[in-house]
Design a protein around this motif. Structure first.
Motif, PDB file in Angstrom:
ATOM      1  N   ALA A 105       0.853  -1.190   0.000  1.00  0.00           N
ATOM      2  CA  ALA A 105       0.000   0.000   0.000  1.00  0.00           C
ATOM      3  C   ALA A 105       0.882   1.230   0.000  1.00  0.00           C
ATOM      4  CB  ALA A 105      -0.908   0.011   1.210  1.00  0.00           C
ATOM      5  N   MET A 106       0.310   2.338  -0.414  1.00  0.00           N
ATOM      6  CA  MET A 106       1.006   3.606  -0.271  1.00  0.00           C
ATOM      7  C   MET A 106       0.001   4.678   0.133  1.00  0.00           C
ATOM      8  SD  MET A 106       1.839   4.039  -4.293  1.00  0.00           S
ATOM      9  CE  MET A 106       2.403   5.735  -4.300  1.00  0.00           C
ATOM     10  N   ILE A 107       0.506   5.747   0.728  1.00  0.00           N
ATOM     11  CA  ILE A 107      -0.393   6.811   1.157  1.00  0.00           C
ATOM     12  C   ILE A 107      -0.676   7.713  -0.023  1.00  0.00           C
ATOM     13  CG2 ILE A 107      -0.693   8.759   2.741  1.00  0.00           C
ATOM     14  CD1 ILE A 107       1.339   7.385   4.578  1.00  0.00           C
ATOM     15  N   ASP A 108      -1.937   7.849  -0.315  1.00  0.00           N
ATOM     16  CA  ASP A 108      -2.319   8.760  -1.393  1.00  0.00           C
ATOM     17  C   ASP A 108      -2.378  10.182  -0.850  1.00  0.00           C
ATOM     18  OD1 ASP A 108      -3.245   9.581  -3.916  1.00  0.00           O
ATOM     19  OD2 ASP A 108      -5.292   9.565  -3.177  1.00  0.00           O
ATOM     20  N   ARG A 109      -3.106  10.336   0.263  1.00  0.00           N
ATOM     21  CA  ARG A 109      -3.206  11.646   0.899  1.00  0.00           C
ATOM     22  C   ARG A 109      -3.302  11.430   2.398  1.00  0.00           C
ATOM     23  NH1 ARG A 109      -8.449  14.096  -1.709  1.00  0.00           N
ATOM     24  NH2 ARG A 109      -9.118  12.033  -1.088  1.00  0.00           N
ATOM     25  N   ALA A 110      -2.886  12.391   3.184  1.00  0.00           N
ATOM     26  CA  ALA A 110      -3.096  12.366   4.628  1.00  0.00           C
ATOM     27  C   ALA A 110      -3.222  13.815   5.062  1.00  0.00           C
ATOM     28  CB  ALA A 110      -1.941  11.675   5.333  1.00  0.00           C
ATOM     29  N   PHE A 111      -4.389  14.167   5.572  1.00  0.00           N
ATOM     30  CA  PHE A 111      -4.633  15.574   5.870  1.00  0.00           C
ATOM     31  C   PHE A 111      -5.499  15.693   7.110  1.00  0.00           C
ATOM     32  CE2 PHE A 111      -8.936  15.217   4.308  1.00  0.00           C
ATOM     33  CZ  PHE A 111      -8.834  14.238   3.334  1.00  0.00           C
ATOM     34  N   GLN A 112      -5.478  16.907   7.697  1.00  0.00           N
ATOM     35  CA  GLN A 112      -6.303  17.161   8.871  1.00  0.00           C
ATOM     36  C   GLN A 112      -7.563  17.901   8.464  1.00  0.00           C
ATOM     37  OE1 GLN A 112      -3.298  19.221  11.111  1.00  0.00           O
ATOM     38  NE2 GLN A 112      -3.029  17.487  12.488  1.00  0.00           N
ATOM     39  N   LEU A 113      -8.623  17.606   9.195  1.00  0.00           N
ATOM     40  CA  LEU A 113      -9.851  18.365   9.029  1.00  0.00           C
ATOM     41  C   LEU A 113     -10.201  18.996  10.366  1.00  0.00           C
ATOM     42  CD1 LEU A 113     -12.104  15.945   6.951  1.00  0.00           C
ATOM     43  CD2 LEU A 113     -11.006  18.032   6.168  1.00  0.00           C
ATOM     44  N   PRO A 114     -10.620  20.244  10.359  1.00  0.00           N
ATOM     45  CA  PRO A 114     -11.004  20.895  11.614  1.00  0.00           C
ATOM     46  C   PRO A 114     -12.359  20.373  12.090  1.00  0.00           C
ATOM     47  CG  PRO A 114     -11.435  22.339   9.749  1.00  0.00           C
ATOM     48  CD  PRO A 114     -10.776  21.116   9.192  1.00  0.00           C
TER      49      PRO A 114
END
Ligand SMILES: [Zn+2]
Length: 387
Positions: A105-114
């Motif tokens: 697997a690989m990370i496509d996106r990793a982000f924070q949401l408020p």
């Protein structure tokens, strides 16, 4: 204003450091499969930072909180989705959970949401399946999350087919028939038949990769159609529809739409409302999450995308006008949900009015289908040949 405050909150989320007295507690976690990628969402009362690394002796990943603990009340055993086949707390390490994988697997996106809509700070991690070499490379060193540049599209992995990817989106399907024709036939049949005809021609040219958002009579949520195109990094998205006016059998002609917050005219606005209704069953939490992400992306990417979408819609209108009847002012704009990808040139083609018996007969015929497919392929060729 809404967009600005969202972007601001997003940046604030990136900058803030968990410096409260109490260690951070992640008390909610979900795993889901979204149009080809596996999404893991951690939730806490403040922004979450973490590190992800590959396991040494088995095919899996360890997700470790940089400053906090998992205090999950729910059981993790049995959770599985997509490329993740299992999930459990790491033995004796309250800051770590272990993900078992089906495949690399690989990370496509990793982000924070408020925080929003009753939900706390979220760290969203999207995983894509990857071949063993890409997996090794992706996790050669532990990866800090969120990613510093979460919104950059991944570089083309070696060996990937370099041809442009066209995503065709036959409207409606399954329980949603779409518009109904003069003789009682369904829009969903027509859009699928035309979508397949266009796909066949594009593939035969050898120039493109082609993906249909549905290739059979099934319902697909509007946002899943958008997500599919985004996850596969499509170069062009074309949604295919037809309209019907029960009270007006005379109106006929094709039209082409791009997305705009403000519709170009009242007809276009009403049409977008009709077409957006397909999503009455959408999962609102998931939709909200996507909305948040899209709001951020829109600002970063959409100016160029808008220009390209407009260019493609213009070429398509011209190409259609050489072959089939068009409505007056055939190039229009309205707020279509399915044209929501901020980074993919997108247009929506209304093939015509199936409430008009002549038009119905033409559109549902093989000759009509071939004319339409020819017009669309010519426009796509011109679009990618041009500057
Ligand atoms: Zn439709």
């Amino acid at each position: 204003m809404r967009l600005i405050s969202k972007v601001f909150l997003f940046l604030l989320g990136l900058l803030s450091i968990p410096a409260w007295g109490q260690p951070l507690r992640v008390d909610r976690l979900s795993l889901s499969l979204n149009a080809g990628f596996t999404r893991l969402v951690l939730e806490a009362d403040r922004p979450i930072t973490a590190e992800i690394s590959s396991q040494i002796n088995s095919l899996g990943l360890n997700l470790r909180l940089l400053d906090g603990q998992f205090t999950l009340s729910q059981s993790l055993t049995g959770e599985a989705s997509g490329v993740v086949t299992g999930l459990r707390p790491a033995l004796g390490q309250p800051d770590t959970i272990s993900l078992q994988l089906l495949d690399g697997a690989m990370i496509d996106r990793a982000f924070q949401l408020p925080p929003q809509g009753g939900r706390g700070h979220r760290l969203v991690i999207d995983l894509l399946p990857a071949d063993p070499a890409a997996f090794l490379e992706a996790f050669a060193a532990p990866v800090k999350l969120p990613l510093a540049a979460p919104l950059q599209p991944a570089a083309t992995p070696p060996g990937r087919d370099p041809r442009r990817l066209i995503v065709l989106d036959p409207g409606h399907g399954g329980h949603d028939p779409g518009a109904i024709s003069a003789s009682g036939r369904y829009e969903k049949e027509l859009t699928l038949a035309v979508g397949r005809a266009i796909a066949a021609r594009l593939r035969a040219s050898g120039r493109y990769r082609v993906l249909l958002t549905r290739d059979k009579d099934v319902a697909v949520k509007l946002l899943d159609r958008v997500k599919l195109a985004r996850n596969r990094e499509a170069d062009l998205f074309l949604s295919i529809h037809a309209d019907s006016l029960a009270a007006d059998r005379a109106t006929r002609g094709a039209s082409v739409y791009t997305r705009a917050e403000d519709a170009s005219d009242r007809d276009a606005e009403a049409l977008a409302l009709r077409e957006n209704k397909a999503d009455q069953l959408a999962d609102t939490a998931q939709e909200q999450e996507l909305d948040d992400v899209l709001a951020i992306l829109v600002d970063l990417a959409s100016r160029d995308t808008k220009r390209l979408s407009g260019r493609f819609a213009g070429l398509l209108t011209a190409s259609l006008s050489e072959r089939i009847p068009l409505r007056r002012n055939a190039l229009r704009a309205a707020n279509f949900k399915v044209l929501g990808a901020p980074d993919i040139p997108s247009a929506l083609l209304e093939l015509g009015y199936i409430s008009n018996p002549t038009e119905e007969a033409l559109l549902f015929s093989e000759a009509g289908r071939n004319q339409l497919a020819e017009a669309v392929v010519a426009a796509i060729d011109r679009f990618f040949d041009g500057p």
